[in-house]
Write a protein that holds these residues in place. Structure first.
Motif, PDB file in Angstrom:
ATOM      1  N   ASN A 232       0.827  -1.220   0.000  1.00 23.88           N
ATOM      2  CA  ASN A 232       0.000   0.000   0.000  1.00 23.88           C
ATOM      3  C   ASN A 232       0.855   1.261   0.000  1.00 23.88           C
ATOM      4  OD1 ASN A 232      -2.518  -1.360   0.079  1.00 23.88           O
ATOM      5  ND2 ASN A 232      -2.174  -1.792   2.247  1.00 23.88           N
ATOM      6  N   PHE A 233       2.078   1.151  -0.493  1.00 28.76           N
ATOM      7  CA  PHE A 233       2.985   2.291  -0.469  1.00 28.76           C
ATOM      8  C   PHE A 233       2.482   3.392  -1.391  1.00 28.76           C
ATOM      9  CE2 PHE A 233       7.236   4.302  -0.569  1.00 28.76           C
ATOM     10  CZ  PHE A 233       7.527   4.216   0.776  1.00 28.76           C
ATOM     11  N   LYS A 234       2.371   4.597  -0.848  1.00 28.96           N
ATOM     12  CA  LYS A 234       1.803   5.698  -1.619  1.00 28.96           C
ATOM     13  C   LYS A 234       2.734   6.115  -2.759  1.00 28.96           C
ATOM     14  CE  LYS A 234      -0.587   8.906   0.356  1.00 28.96           C
ATOM     15  NZ  LYS A 234      -1.929   8.457  -0.055  1.00 28.96           N
ATOM     16  N   LYS A 235       2.126   6.465  -3.860  1.00 29.15           N
ATOM     17  CA  LYS A 235       2.888   6.826  -5.055  1.00 29.15           C
ATOM     18  C   LYS A 235       3.818   8.009  -4.806  1.00 29.15           C
ATOM     19  CE  LYS A 235       2.244   7.773  -9.970  1.00 29.15           C
ATOM     20  NZ  LYS A 235       1.258   7.927 -11.066  1.00 29.15           N
ATOM     21  N   ILE A 236       3.388   8.954  -3.980  1.00 24.72           N
ATOM     22  CA  ILE A 236       4.187  10.159  -3.774  1.00 24.72           C
ATOM     23  C   ILE A 236       5.492   9.880  -3.034  1.00 24.72           C
ATOM     24  CG2 ILE A 236       2.307  11.825  -3.907  1.00 24.72           C
ATOM     25  CD1 ILE A 236       2.092  11.753  -0.883  1.00 24.72           C
ATOM     26  N   PHE A 237       5.610   8.710  -2.371  1.00 28.00           N
ATOM     27  CA  PHE A 237       6.839   8.385  -1.644  1.00 28.00           C
ATOM     28  C   PHE A 237       7.767   7.439  -2.417  1.00 28.00           C
ATOM     29  CE2 PHE A 237       3.807   9.066   2.036  1.00 28.00           C
ATOM     30  CZ  PHE A 237       4.244  10.361   2.265  1.00 28.00           C
ATOM     31  N   LYS A 238       7.303   6.905  -3.525  1.00 32.51           N
ATOM     32  CA  LYS A 238       8.117   5.946  -4.285  1.00 32.51           C
ATOM     33  C   LYS A 238       9.435   6.534  -4.790  1.00 32.51           C
ATOM     34  CE  LYS A 238       4.306   2.931  -5.654  1.00 32.51           C
ATOM     35  NZ  LYS A 238       3.466   2.441  -6.761  1.00 32.51           N
ATOM     36  N   PRO A 239       9.495   7.819  -5.166  1.00 28.67           N
ATOM     37  CA  PRO A 239      10.782   8.377  -5.620  1.00 28.67           C
ATOM     38  C   PRO A 239      11.873   8.363  -4.560  1.00 28.67           C
ATOM     39  CG  PRO A 239       8.969   9.777  -6.324  1.00 28.67           C
ATOM     40  CD  PRO A 239       8.389   8.777  -5.382  1.00 28.67           C
ATOM     41  N   PHE A 240      11.508   8.195  -3.296  1.00 28.81           N
ATOM     42  CA  PHE A 240      12.499   8.209  -2.219  1.00 28.81           C
ATOM     43  C   PHE A 240      13.067   6.814  -1.938  1.00 28.81           C
ATOM     44  CE2 PHE A 240       9.660  11.815  -1.472  1.00 28.81           C
ATOM     45  CZ  PHE A 240      10.572  12.854  -1.319  1.00 28.81           C
ATOM     46  N   VAL A 241      12.538   5.791  -2.618  1.00 33.88           N
ATOM     47  CA  VAL A 241      12.923   4.406  -2.346  1.00 33.88           C
ATOM     48  C   VAL A 241      14.007   3.949  -3.313  1.00 33.88           C
ATOM     49  CG1 VAL A 241      12.100   2.010  -2.190  1.00 33.88           C
ATOM     50  CG2 VAL A 241      10.605   3.896  -1.490  1.00 33.88           C
ATOM     51  N   THR A 242      15.005   3.236  -2.787  1.00 38.82           N
ATOM     52  CA  THR A 242      16.058   2.640  -3.614  1.00 38.82           C
ATOM     53  C   THR A 242      16.358   1.230  -3.119  1.00 38.82           C
ATOM     54  OG1 THR A 242      17.801   3.549  -2.186  1.00 38.82           O
ATOM     55  CG2 THR A 242      17.179   4.845  -4.135  1.00 38.82           C
ATOM     56  N   TYR A 243      16.945   0.434  -4.012  1.00 40.58           N
ATOM     57  CA  TYR A 243      17.483  -0.862  -3.602  1.00 40.58           C
ATOM     58  C   TYR A 243      18.937  -0.920  -4.044  1.00 40.58           C
ATOM     59  CZ  TYR A 243      18.266  -5.733  -2.661  1.00 40.58           C
ATOM     60  OH  TYR A 243      18.789  -6.895  -2.150  1.00 40.58           O
ATOM     61  N   ASP A 244      19.821  -1.139  -3.084  1.00 46.59           N
ATOM     62  CA  ASP A 244      21.268  -1.159  -3.362  1.00 46.59           C
ATOM     63  C   ASP A 244      21.686   0.161  -4.022  1.00 46.59           C
ATOM     64  OD1 ASP A 244      23.809  -2.188  -3.299  1.00 46.59           O
ATOM     65  OD2 ASP A 244      23.583  -3.406  -5.111  1.00 46.59           O
ATOM     66  N   SER A 245      21.089   1.263  -3.538  1.00 48.88           N
ATOM     67  CA  SER A 245      21.338   2.639  -4.010  1.00 48.88           C
ATOM     68  C   SER A 245      20.861   2.876  -5.439  1.00 48.88           C
ATOM     69  CB  SER A 245      22.837   2.978  -3.907  1.00 48.88           C
ATOM     70  OG  SER A 245      23.286   2.846  -2.579  1.00 48.88           O
ATOM     71  N   LYS A 246      20.036   1.990  -5.977  1.00 49.86           N
ATOM     72  CA  LYS A 246      19.519   2.145  -7.346  1.00 49.86           C
ATOM     73  C   LYS A 246      18.028   2.441  -7.312  1.00 49.86           C
ATOM     74  CE  LYS A 246      22.845  -1.312  -8.981  1.00 49.86           C
ATOM     75  NZ  LYS A 246      22.991  -2.706  -9.439  1.00 49.86           N
ATOM     76  N   LYS A 247      17.589   3.292  -8.224  1.00 46.85           N
ATOM     77  CA  LYS A 247      16.179   3.628  -8.344  1.00 46.85           C
ATOM     78  C   LYS A 247      15.390   2.397  -8.809  1.00 46.85           C
ATOM     79  CE  LYS A 247      15.866   8.110  -7.448  1.00 46.85           C
ATOM     80  NZ  LYS A 247      14.931   8.639  -6.443  1.00 46.85           N
TER      81      LYS A 247
END
Length: 507
Positions: free
Chosen positions: A246-261
């Motif tokens: 349920n992660f809000k779309k407006i917060f997705k730009p702040f998420v990374t995995y292994d420092s990658k978008k």
């Protein structure tokens, strides 16, 4: 000894498992801790403070569900069976929290209608006027012979079967927490308030603003504090629910995995798409899996009577003609545009499109505004799939006039319970995306991080091209129909400054 070794049914296991870690607003925790010292609870058994935290965490979690989000500080029911399974005298804990003005009983129990419902008091909401701090608390003190406390996501009972997805919830999955916090503060100030002289004026009630702020901070804090959870209930939708679900779309730009978008691929019009798959298989008797799934969702007794009637309706010439046209629209990705030609919705004076919906939580009918014709028709069709058969919605009745045979099939599938069809489609989606598509991709590319959000699959940008191609290939391999897939970049450009809001209540 027998109690410790007794064999539990799967439903009992689900009921008696709980997560070790939880997040609670520091202001609430400090207040509860202080009140315990000043007004010690006089319970039948020793007080376990962790259970107070558990109740607060559960209320926040339930308020943050899809149906409750628009209501901010929504009154929510607490499952008495689960609470009693953890603490037998759970009612004493609830009464103490009410007496200390932490929560309030907003809706009283009514036999056959609803349970007691609780929400936060205005006193507590005042503490969220600024961005609240959240604190990580442990629940292991609540462990007993009847309660299994999962220390980490690897301890969950579903980890082994879904390891290809859950193993990526580790320390490499991160969020720019400070950036997200600043975004929340700036967004709420711009969207809901304006300054007049020396005063800040809210466009909605201050307590709703405060509650929204608290829920959003809770939302991003789960990632920041690595409070990773996973559930998948075979008895309901069978979807994999994680911190990203349920992660809000407006917060997705702040998420990374292994420092990658990250970048995701969404299955367009997924519910109509899987409906086409379901009806096609029921019509042709091609899939034993679909028949087994119907028996699981509806029960053997109901299926014994329902399936013959359903298949007789499916074999009719009138239905075949209507379904052929609908299937073509869905697979071409033009379902809602073609429904607009049939239903001919009229623009309102504001330039958008209006409809009336029933808000279950408030028990009222309320007008809703849509910016585009497509948004309106999408809402109309999805509601036709899942509403009760006696709905008096204007567009539902018009669909029954224009597509009587197709709508009759939907009503057979919803006759006993309108939730049956949604469960059926969600089970098919889950089986396709989680158990087929992502397992195939993981086997072929074991180094590719994979995250699912129901009908969407995300990975890091370096695997973007591979994921897009393989998702289309394997979804088609599962269903027999080529899907339409859309890319969603988890970057700032599509999300900057505005939250996606497909519908708005008209005031």
């Amino acid at each position: 000894m027998k109690k410790k070794t007794r064999k539990l049914k799967k439903t009992q296991k689900d009921r008696e498992r709980m997560q070790n870690l939880g997040l609670i607003p520091s202001s609430i925790k400090k207040y509860i801790d202080a009140m315990i010292v000043i007004y010690p609870p006089k319970f039948r058994y020793n007080c376990r403070v962790e259970f107070f935290y558990y109740i607060i965490i559960t209320i926040i979690k339930r308020q943050n569900t899809f149906e409750n989000k628009p209501l901010a500080n929504a009154p929510v029911a607490l499952n008495a069976t689960i609470l009693k399974g953890i603490i037998s005298n759970y009612e004493e804990y609830l009464r103490w929290l009410v007496e200390m003005e932490v929560i309030e009983l907003a809706v009283n129990y009514s036999a056959g209608h609803h349970s007691n419902k609780y929400c936060f008091t205005d006193f507590i909401l005042m503490s969220f006027e600024k961005v609240p701090e959240l604190e990580k608390v442990e629940m292991k003190a609540l462990e007993s012979d009847n309660i299994i406390v999962e220390r980490s996501i690897e301890d969950s009972d579903i980890y082994k079967e879904n390891k290809h997805l859950l193993k990526w919830f580790n320390d490499k999955l991160e969020i720019d927490f400070d950036g997200a916090l600043n975004f929340i503060d700036n967004y709420i100030n711009e969207k809901y308030t304006y300054v007049s002289g020396d005063y800040r004026i809210y466009s909605i009630e201050p307590e709703k603003v405060a509650c929204k702020r608290m829920h959003w901070v809770n939302h991003i804090s789960k990632l920041h504090h690595k409070v990773f959870t996973a559930t998948r209930n075979e008895e309901s939708d069978f979807r994999l629910h994680t911190v990203l679900t349920n992660f809000k779309k407006i917060f997705k730009p702040f998420v990374t995995y292994d420092s990658k978008k990250l970048v995701a691929f969404d299955l367009k019009s997924s519910q109509p798409y899987f409906l086409v798959y379901l009806i096609s298989n029921l019509s042709s008797n091609r899939s034993r899996y679909v028949d087994r799934l119907c028996r699981k969702v509806y029960g053997v007794r109901l299926c014994t009577f329902m399936l013959p009637i359903l298949k007789e309706t499916l074999s009719g010439k009138g239905f075949a003609e209507e379904f052929f046209q609908l299937q073509k629209w869905v697979l071409e990705g033009r379902l809602y545009e073609n429904l607009a030609l049939i239903l001919k919705p009229e623009k309102c004076f504001t330039g958008g499109f209006n409809n009336v919906v029933f808000i279950k939580e408030l028990k009222i009918k309320h007008p809703v505004s849509f910016d585009t014709e497509r948004e309106l028709l999408k809402s109309v069709f999805i509601r036709a799939l899942f509403c009760k058969n006696d709905s008096t919605d204007e567009y539902y009745l018009r669909l029954k006039e224009e597509l009587p045979n197709f709508m009759r099939v939907l009503e057979i599938l919803k006759e006993e319970d309108n939730a049956h069809l949604s469960r059926l489609l969600q089970n098919i989606e889950s089986r396709c995306i989680i158990d087929y598509v992502t397992k195939k991709i993981a086997k072929e590319y074991p180094e590719m991080p994979l995250f699912t959000i129901h009908d969407s699959i995300a990975t890091t940008v370096d695997f973007e091209a591979v994921l897009g191609e393989l998702m289309v290939r394997y979804v088609e391999e599962f269903t027999g129909f080529k899907p339409k897939v859309a890319k969603e970049s988890w970057d700032f450009e599509p999300c900057t400054g505005q939250e996606t809001e497909p519908k708005r209540l008209i005031k």
